[in-house]
Scaffold this motif. Structure first.
Motif, short mmCIF file in Angstrom:
data_model
loop_
_atom_site.label_atom_id
_atom_site.label_comp_id
_atom_site.label_asym_id
_atom_site.label_seq_id
_atom_site.Cartn_x
_atom_site.Cartn_y
_atom_site.Cartn_z
N GLN A 227 0.32 -4.96 -1.60
CA GLN A 227 0.84 -4.77 -0.25
C GLN A 227 0.24 -5.79 0.73
O GLN A 227 0.09 -5.50 1.92
CB GLN A 227 0.53 -3.35 0.24
CG GLN A 227 1.15 -2.25 -0.59
CD GLN A 227 2.67 -2.26 -0.47
OE1 GLN A 227 3.20 -2.37 0.62
NE2 GLN A 227 3.35 -2.16 -1.60
N PHE A 228 -0.08 -6.98 0.21
CA PHE A 228 -0.73 -7.99 1.05
C PHE A 228 0.10 -8.31 2.30
O PHE A 228 -0.44 -8.42 3.41
CB PHE A 228 -0.98 -9.26 0.25
CG PHE A 228 -1.54 -10.39 1.07
CD1 PHE A 228 -2.87 -10.38 1.46
CD2 PHE A 228 -0.74 -11.45 1.48
CE1 PHE A 228 -3.39 -11.41 2.23
CE2 PHE A 228 -1.25 -12.47 2.26
CZ PHE A 228 -2.58 -12.45 2.63
N GLU A 229 1.39 -8.48 2.15
CA GLU A 229 2.24 -8.85 3.28
C GLU A 229 2.19 -7.80 4.39
O GLU A 229 2.23 -8.13 5.57
CB GLU A 229 3.68 -9.07 2.82
CG GLU A 229 3.87 -10.33 2.00
CD GLU A 229 3.54 -11.60 2.78
OE1 GLU A 229 3.87 -11.65 3.99
OE2 GLU A 229 2.93 -12.51 2.20
N ARG A 230 2.10 -6.55 4.01
CA ARG A 230 2.07 -5.47 5.00
C ARG A 230 0.71 -5.35 5.69
O ARG A 230 0.61 -4.84 6.81
CB ARG A 230 2.46 -4.14 4.36
CG ARG A 230 3.86 -4.12 3.77
CD ARG A 230 4.17 -2.77 3.18
NE ARG A 230 4.32 -1.75 4.23
CZ ARG A 230 4.44 -0.44 3.98
NH1 ARG A 230 4.40 -0.01 2.71
NH2 ARG A 230 4.58 0.42 4.97
N LEU A 231 -0.34 -5.82 5.01
CA LEU A 231 -1.70 -5.67 5.55
C LEU A 231 -2.29 -6.99 6.05
O LEU A 231 -3.39 -6.98 6.62
CB LEU A 231 -2.63 -5.10 4.47
CG LEU A 231 -2.38 -3.66 4.03
CD1 LEU A 231 -3.24 -3.32 2.82
CD2 LEU A 231 -2.66 -2.68 5.16
N LYS A 232 -1.61 -8.10 5.84
CA LYS A 232 -2.23 -9.41 6.04
C LYS A 232 -2.70 -9.67 7.46
O LYS A 232 -3.61 -10.48 7.68
CB LYS A 232 -1.28 -10.52 5.59
CG LYS A 232 -0.04 -10.70 6.43
CD LYS A 232 0.79 -11.86 5.88
CE LYS A 232 2.04 -12.10 6.72
NZ LYS A 232 2.84 -13.22 6.16
N GLN A 233 -2.13 -8.97 8.43
CA GLN A 233 -2.58 -9.16 9.81
C GLN A 233 -4.05 -8.79 9.97
O GLN A 233 -4.75 -9.33 10.83
CB GLN A 233 -1.72 -8.33 10.76
CG GLN A 233 -2.04 -8.57 12.24
CD GLN A 233 -1.08 -7.85 13.17
OE1 GLN A 233 -0.11 -7.25 12.72
NE2 GLN A 233 -1.36 -7.90 14.46
N GLY A 234 -4.54 -7.87 9.13
CA GLY A 234 -5.93 -7.45 9.20
C GLY A 234 -6.80 -8.02 8.10
O GLY A 234 -7.93 -7.55 7.90
N ILE A 235 -6.30 -9.04 7.37
CA ILE A 235 -7.05 -9.61 6.25
C ILE A 235 -7.48 -11.03 6.58
O ILE A 235 -6.68 -11.86 7.02
CB ILE A 235 -6.21 -9.60 4.96
CG1 ILE A 235 -5.87 -8.16 4.56
CG2 ILE A 235 -6.97 -10.30 3.82
CD1 ILE A 235 -4.98 -8.06 3.34
#
Length: 364
Positions: A227-235
């Motif tokens: 789910q990187f695309e959904r979480l990437k804003q915080g990664i």
């Protein structure tokens, strides 16, 4: 300004006020704890110690601070200068941190030469059991072997080491401490560390819960998340400097701690698959920032913290989600545990505490 925009702005102000109030209360409690703790009054041992750094700045500087609080004379050097300075200074002890990664290939022969001068030598392993394929040949060159991993004590004795002792790591309290931070460092859930396979697997299961939260995940390999695309804003796919890590820990409502797997052909040098029973230094570092920590379980955790009192633990992803949900909704319970964790860490888990024990064993 239309009504919908006005309502949205009002709600934003309320959320900002609540968040500021939460962090203000946390800092007030943390400062009260730190002010109430008595200053350390350890007697200085009449000893001259040459300390050889590893390059883990937070740990190295913590040990230097601890040595300055426990022995009369402290000298610091890197491995290439160890033999020369041992000859010049004639210390009572040469203490080496870890002995891996940045140490020259001829380091073991230098240790042998130091011993031939009649100078005690000791090494403190901080990476056990992950690099025991390398430490197995290094440890027998020292008079004293200290390891933060309780499962490795028998292993080094089997290697022929006569003086092997379990000595947990600790925290550098000058670096890891509660801070009042800017909103950019604040999060609901924080994890800092590389995305090793077991961590990726866990966070894949956590992703549905995390997508609606303010999340900070920092380190390499996290692009492997399903789910990187959904979480990437915080990664942040990068190493985070220690000073920044302290700010992120201080700004988080919850910090997750996940120990790495002990056997991994790609990332570890532990072909014997020695188990990991002891907590990592991150356990103490998070606690020293006055933040609620939820960690996976290690055998010696109960010796240093009490789950449900000054730390929280989880057994699997479902358990972790349940506890994160509870503590995100219960500020008082979250801060109560975090403040108790800070108090116990500063009282019991400094490098000065550990070095008193080390010196007692070496100079018995």
């Amino acid at each position: 300004m239309n009504k919908r925009v006005a309502v949205s702005l009002a709600e934003g102000k309320k959320r900002g006020f609540r968040t500021g109030l939460e962090h203000g209360r946390r800092m007030g409690r943390c400062q009260s704890v730190l002010a109430a703790l008595p200053p350390s009054t350890l007697p200085l041992r009449e000893a001259r110690v040459l300390f050889i750094v590893q390059g883990f700045d937070a740990i190295d500087q913590g040990i230097i601070q601890g040595l300055q609080e426990t022995v009369r004379e402290v000298f610091t050097a890197t491995a290439p200068d160890m033999l020369r300075l041992a000859q010049e200074l004639q210390p009572n002890l040469v203490l080496v941190m870890n002995g891996l990664h940045v140490f020259p290939p001829d380091h073991p022969s230098h240790v042998d030469q130091v011993r031939e001068m009649g100078i005690r030598t000791a090494i403190w392993f901080a990476d056990d059991p992950y690099f025991t394929d390398q430490t197995a040949s290094l440890a027998p060159h020292y008079d004293y072997v200290f390891t933060h991993e309780m499962s490795c004590v028998a292993f080094y004795r089997e290697m022929g080491c006569q003086q092997v002792h379990y000595l947990p790591l600790a925290v550098n309290t000058r670096v890891f401490r509660p801070l009042q931070v800017d909103p950019a460092y604040r999060s609901d859930v924080c994890f800092i560390g590389n995305g090793f396979p077991n961590r990726i697997d866990l966070f894949n299961k956590l992703s549905p819960f995390l997508v609606n939260k303010k999340v900070l995940i920092a380190g390499a390999l996290w692009e492997q998340l399903s789910q990187f695309e959904r979480l990437k804003q915080g990664i942040k796919l990068q190493w985070v400097p220690i000073e920044e890590s302290v700010k992120y820990y201080s700004g988080a409502k919850i910090v997750i701690n996940v120990h790495r797997l002990t056997y991994d052909e790609t990332y570890n040098k532990n072909s014997r698959n020695l188990p990991g029973h002891s907590i990592n230094p991150r356990t103490y570092e998070i606690a020293a920032c006055g933040t609620l920590q939820i960690t996976d379980y290690r055998h010696d955790l109960h010796d240093y913290y009490t789950p449900g009192q000054d730390i929280e633990t989880f057994m699997n992803a479902e358990d972790l989600i349940q506890k994160m949900s509870f503590y995100l909704g219960h500020e008082e319970e979250r801060q109560r545990i975090a403040v108790k964790s800070l108090r116990r860490t500063i009282r019991d888990h400094t490098f000065a505490n550990r070095l008193v024990k080390l010196m007692d064993l070496v100079f018995a």
